[in-house]
Design a protein around this motif. Structure first.
Motif, PDB file in Angstrom:
ATOM      1  N   SER A  53     -31.378  32.571   4.152  1.00 17.67           N
ATOM      2  CA  SER A  53     -32.418  32.586   5.182  1.00 17.67           C
ATOM      3  C   SER A  53     -33.720  33.137   4.626  1.00 17.67           C
ATOM      4  CB  SER A  53     -31.958  33.428   6.366  1.00 17.67           C
ATOM      5  OG  SER A  53     -31.908  34.770   5.995  1.00 17.67           O
ATOM      6  N   GLY A  54     -34.800  32.913   5.349  1.00 16.95           N
ATOM      7  CA  GLY A  54     -36.114  33.377   4.919  1.00 16.95           C
ATOM      8  C   GLY A  54     -36.591  34.500   5.830  1.00 16.95           C
ATOM      9  N   ALA A  55     -36.973  35.622   5.222  1.00 17.99           N
ATOM     10  CA  ALA A  55     -37.418  36.768   6.030  1.00 17.99           C
ATOM     11  C   ALA A  55     -38.740  36.462   6.736  1.00 17.99           C
ATOM     12  CB  ALA A  55     -37.583  37.995   5.140  1.00 17.99           C
ATOM     13  N   ASP A  56     -39.589  35.664   6.088  1.00 17.94           N
ATOM     14  CA  ASP A  56     -40.892  35.383   6.701  1.00 17.94           C
ATOM     15  C   ASP A  56     -40.758  34.406   7.860  1.00 17.94           C
ATOM     16  OD1 ASP A  56     -42.740  36.604   4.403  1.00 17.94           O
ATOM     17  OD2 ASP A  56     -41.024  35.567   3.550  1.00 17.94           O
ATOM     18  N   ARG A  57     -39.902  33.398   7.662  1.00 15.70           N
ATOM     19  CA  ARG A  57     -39.714  32.439   8.761  1.00 15.70           C
ATOM     20  C   ARG A  57     -39.027  33.110   9.945  1.00 15.70           C
ATOM     21  NH1 ARG A  57     -38.136  26.571   6.156  1.00 15.70           N
ATOM     22  NH2 ARG A  57     -39.974  26.452   4.824  1.00 15.70           N
ATOM     23  N   ALA A  58     -38.065  33.996   9.670  1.00 19.02           N
ATOM     24  CA  ALA A  58     -37.392  34.697  10.771  1.00 19.02           C
ATOM     25  C   ALA A  58     -38.415  35.571  11.495  1.00 19.02           C
ATOM     26  CB  ALA A  58     -36.247  35.547  10.228  1.00 19.02           C
ATOM     27  N   THR A  59     -39.243  36.299  10.729  1.00 17.44           N
ATOM     28  CA  THR A  59     -40.256  37.168  11.345  1.00 17.44           C
ATOM     29  C   THR A  59     -41.194  36.342  12.225  1.00 17.44           C
ATOM     30  OG1 THR A  59     -40.124  38.616   9.431  1.00 17.44           O
ATOM     31  CG2 THR A  59     -42.095  38.839  10.805  1.00 17.44           C
ATOM     32  N   LEU A  60     -41.598  35.174  11.715  1.00 17.25           N
ATOM     33  CA  LEU A  60     -42.507  34.314  12.483  1.00 17.25           C
ATOM     34  C   LEU A  60     -41.837  33.818  13.766  1.00 17.25           C
ATOM     35  CD1 LEU A  60     -45.293  32.973  12.525  1.00 17.25           C
ATOM     36  CD2 LEU A  60     -44.343  31.086  11.191  1.00 17.25           C
ATOM     37  N   ALA A  61     -40.560  33.450  13.662  1.00 12.89           N
ATOM     38  CA  ALA A  61     -39.847  32.975  14.857  1.00 12.89           C
ATOM     39  C   ALA A  61     -39.721  34.108  15.880  1.00 12.89           C
ATOM     40  CB  ALA A  61     -38.465  32.448  14.473  1.00 12.89           C
ATOM     41  N   PHE A  62     -39.417  35.326  15.404  1.00 15.57           N
ATOM     42  CA  PHE A  62     -39.306  36.457  16.344  1.00 15.57           C
ATOM     43  C   PHE A  62     -40.655  36.695  17.043  1.00 15.57           C
ATOM     44  CE2 PHE A  62     -35.704  37.913  13.453  1.00 15.57           C
ATOM     45  CZ  PHE A  62     -34.718  37.525  14.347  1.00 15.57           C
ATOM     46  N   LEU A  63     -41.748  36.551  16.288  1.00 14.76           N
ATOM     47  CA  LEU A  63     -43.075  36.744  16.888  1.00 14.76           C
ATOM     48  C   LEU A  63     -43.360  35.658  17.926  1.00 14.76           C
ATOM     49  CD1 LEU A  63     -45.359  37.710  13.852  1.00 14.76           C
ATOM     50  CD2 LEU A  63     -45.075  39.031  15.951  1.00 14.76           C
ATOM     51  N   CYS A  64     -43.055  34.401  17.568  1.00 13.85           N
ATOM     52  CA  CYS A  64     -43.325  33.283  18.497  1.00 13.85           C
ATOM     53  C   CYS A  64     -42.528  33.460  19.788  1.00 13.85           C
ATOM     54  CB  CYS A  64     -42.942  31.939  17.868  1.00 13.85           C
ATOM     55  SG  CYS A  64     -44.006  31.458  16.508  1.00 13.85           S
ATOM     56  N   GLU A  65     -41.251  33.808  19.640  1.00 15.85           N
ATOM     57  CA  GLU A  65     -40.387  33.946  20.815  1.00 15.85           C
ATOM     58  C   GLU A  65     -40.851  35.126  21.677  1.00 15.85           C
ATOM     59  OE1 GLU A  65     -37.745  31.843  21.214  1.00 15.85           O
ATOM     60  OE2 GLU A  65     -36.637  32.800  22.851  1.00 15.85           O
ATOM     61  N   ALA A  66     -41.364  36.177  21.011  1.00 17.41           N
ATOM     62  CA  ALA A  66     -41.701  37.414  21.728  1.00 17.41           C
ATOM     63  C   ALA A  66     -43.004  37.307  22.503  1.00 17.41           C
ATOM     64  CB  ALA A  66     -41.796  38.572  20.728  1.00 17.41           C
TER      65      ALA A  66
END
Ligand code: ATP
Length: 546
Positions: free
Chosen positions: A410-423
């Motif tokens: 997995s990618g830490a940056d893509r996960a971080t971006l997804a968490f931001l978008c969802e939040a």
């Protein structure tokens, strides 16, 4: 949610900055600001804790075929160049690109998409109009048809109100479906036929080791962290007494010279990966594949991606890599993608024994159902492996074999971006908290991910409230990330914390002076309640689950 709003918030509040911004920026590279670094670190810590160190090997985890062990590694970014030859990256890790002779720009072949369109092209200097059919293209975006309309308007020299005169045919398709580009108008071109035919482009960044810098000293920045794990398999076995089944996790930087980095941090040239290589007996590998696929999907939902934007997609058999018996992607419907499209957050792949065998024997290729050593025309192996024994002896089964591998990558940056978008949430502020703006923007981040866990405010800057607040802030700081804020109306201070996703705000007011209680306010429910000052830390820790 509009992506631009989130991007603006990330810059304004210090989550993400463009790398080298004061020099005009560097495409495909991003810096995490004071809040971004905390958020991304929390994402990586949550992964590391839940997948590696916090995992309890004595217990059968829900869904797992048996107990298993987990351990970690931290390998170098530059490794022996032979590793990339045996892994296949040296020969195969490429994308196709096309160049535009007119705009001098370069595009990833599969990213250029367009449609056929017929219209009257107005001649220059009063020349008569001419009917033309061309393939107008753009780089696929959130609103691709709008971009195509604009490109067509420019090409045909039309006014916006005359766009209806154009006749579009066929669906949006990639130029890779065309055999001839003579009628293709490139994304930034004025004339048709300026795109070159596609060419291969290796995505690994090259570098030179040492001062002499000859051909033999060329090496590469790793394009994935996984290979460091495979080449240390024997070291881990010999040094840590782990037994199959077990996994090795690693978090670290990877580099890919992406042709068209875009969509904020989603496709960057430098990014961080969180990878596991899980080693098991070949007979058990299909079950472990299912376990990791489900476990990893569940992790994202537990961390807050529990809406309908997350999905698990099994690859079709023809999509599978040559060594794989099964691969699934965990995907997220990022707001910058066209409606109905998803971007990969993580791939979970059943890799068979491909990697360990390649590092043992040399570069492998699949022939029919078999993996064979790739050979040159003269019969010599194309690239030799290490020649080291990477087999495993199972003393219970009394059997020696090359373990199979399941790889959740997995990618830490893509996960971080997804968490931001969802939040990212916008709602009406409660009347009691309304200042100049009725709109309330807040990041509904999981408490484990929130960069700041609690903020402390004195209600007013007098009567000893700032002193008590400063003391409480000092106590909290020892236990969690906290901020102190005494500037402006309390409603505005709440708003500042909401916008960065702080789960709790603690206010010191007149009653605190009398009975020693403070007010806690919840970011999501806006509920407020009082607790004794001595109980504050425990109360917050319990609610934060940290
Ligand atoms: P894509 O098809 O989107 O290029 P990939 O299939 O090449 O991704 P993998 O090689 O499976 O990606 O890498 C594993 C993970 O690393 C991806 O799921 C993603 O989260 C992350 N990743 C890969 N490339 C990038 C990149 N250029 N920028 C940010 N993260 C990336």
């Amino acid at each position: 949610m509009q992506m631009e709003e989130l991007v603006a918030l990330c810059k304004r509040r210090g989550f993400l900055f463009q790398s080298s911004e004061i020099y005009g920026g560097l495409n495909g590279f991003w810096d995490y600001g004071p809040l971004g670094v905390l958020l991304k670190r929390n994402v990586k810590d949550a992964w590391w804790t839940d997948m590696v160190v916090g995992h309890n090997e004595m217990k059968v985890m829900p869904g797992a075929p048996s107990t298993y062990e987990m351990t970690g590694l931290d390998c170098t970014i530059i490794m022996h160049p032979q590793i990339w030859k045996c892994s296949g990256h040296y020969d195969l890790f490429h994308d196709f690109m096309v160049d535009c002779r007119e705009s001098k720009r370069r595009y990833r072949f599969d990213h250029v998409k367009g449609r056929w369109v017929k219209g009257m092209k107005h001649g220059e200097n009063g020349a008569s109009a001419q009917e033309l059919t061309v393939f107008i293209t753009t780089i696929e975006t959130e609103n691709t048809q709008e971009a195509l309309d604009q490109a067509a308007q420019k090409f045909f020299g039309l006014r916006k109100k005359n766009l209806d005169s154009l006749e579009w045919t066929g669906d949006l398709t990639s130029i890779s479906s065309l055999s001839d580009f003579s009628l293709v108008v490139g994304p930034d071109a004025k004339q048709p036929g300026t795109l070159t035919s596609p060419r291969e482009f290796n995505l690994m960044f090259k570098t030179t080791i040492g001062a002499l810098g000859g051909e033999d000293d060329i090496s590469f920045l790793r394009p994935e962290t996984a290979q460091g794990i495979f080449v240390n398999f024997k070291n881990v076995l010999d040094s840590s007494r782990v037994k199959l089944p077990f996994g090795i996790g690693q978090i670290g930087k990877s580099f890919r010279n992406e042709i068209t980095p875009r969509n904020f941090t989603f496709r960057s040239r430098e990014f961080e990966q969180m990878e596991i290589e899980f080693f098991c007996h070949p007979n058990e590998s299909p079950l472990w594949y299912q376990y990791w696929r489900d476990r990893r999907f569940r992790w994202y939902t537990e961390m807050g991606l529990n809406g309908d934007r997350l999905r698990l997609r099994e690859h079709d058999p023809e999509e599978l890599a040559h060594y794989s018996c099964g691969t699934a992607d965990i995907e997220y419907a990022f707001p910058f993608l066209p409606e109905g499209e998803y971007g990969e957050l993580e791939g979970i792949a059943h890799r068979g024994n491909f990697d360990l065998r390649s590092h043992m024997e040399g570069k492998l290729v699949r022939e029919g159902n078999e993996l064979l050593l790739e050979k040159e025309a003269n019969g010599q192996p194309k690239y030799r492996g290490s020649g080291k024994d990477l087999t495993y002896f199972d003393d219970q089964r009394k059997e020696r074999f090359i373990p199979h591998v399941i790889e959740p990558s997995s990618g830490a940056d893509r996960a971080t971006l997804a968490f931001l978008c969802e939040a990212y949430q916008v709602d009406q502020a409660p009347t009691s908290e309304q200042g100049q703006e009725a709109k309330r923007v807040y990041l509904k981040l999981h408490p484990r991910l929130a960069p700041i866990k609690a903020a402390v405010f004195p209600l007013v800057k007098k009567d000893g409230m700032p002193e008590i607040a400063a003391e409480i802030y000092g106590e909290l700081k020892k236990e969690m990330t906290a901020q102190y804020d005494e500037k402006g109306a309390v409603g505005r201070r709440y708003r500042r914390q909401d916008e960065i996703g702080t789960p709790f705000c603690v206010t010191i007011d007149g009653q605190t002076l009398q009975d020693g209680t403070v007010t806690i306010r919840d970011r999501d429910t806006l509920e407020q309640w009082r607790v004794k000052r001595e109980e504050l830390v425990d109360e917050l820790k319990q609610r934060l689950n940290c």
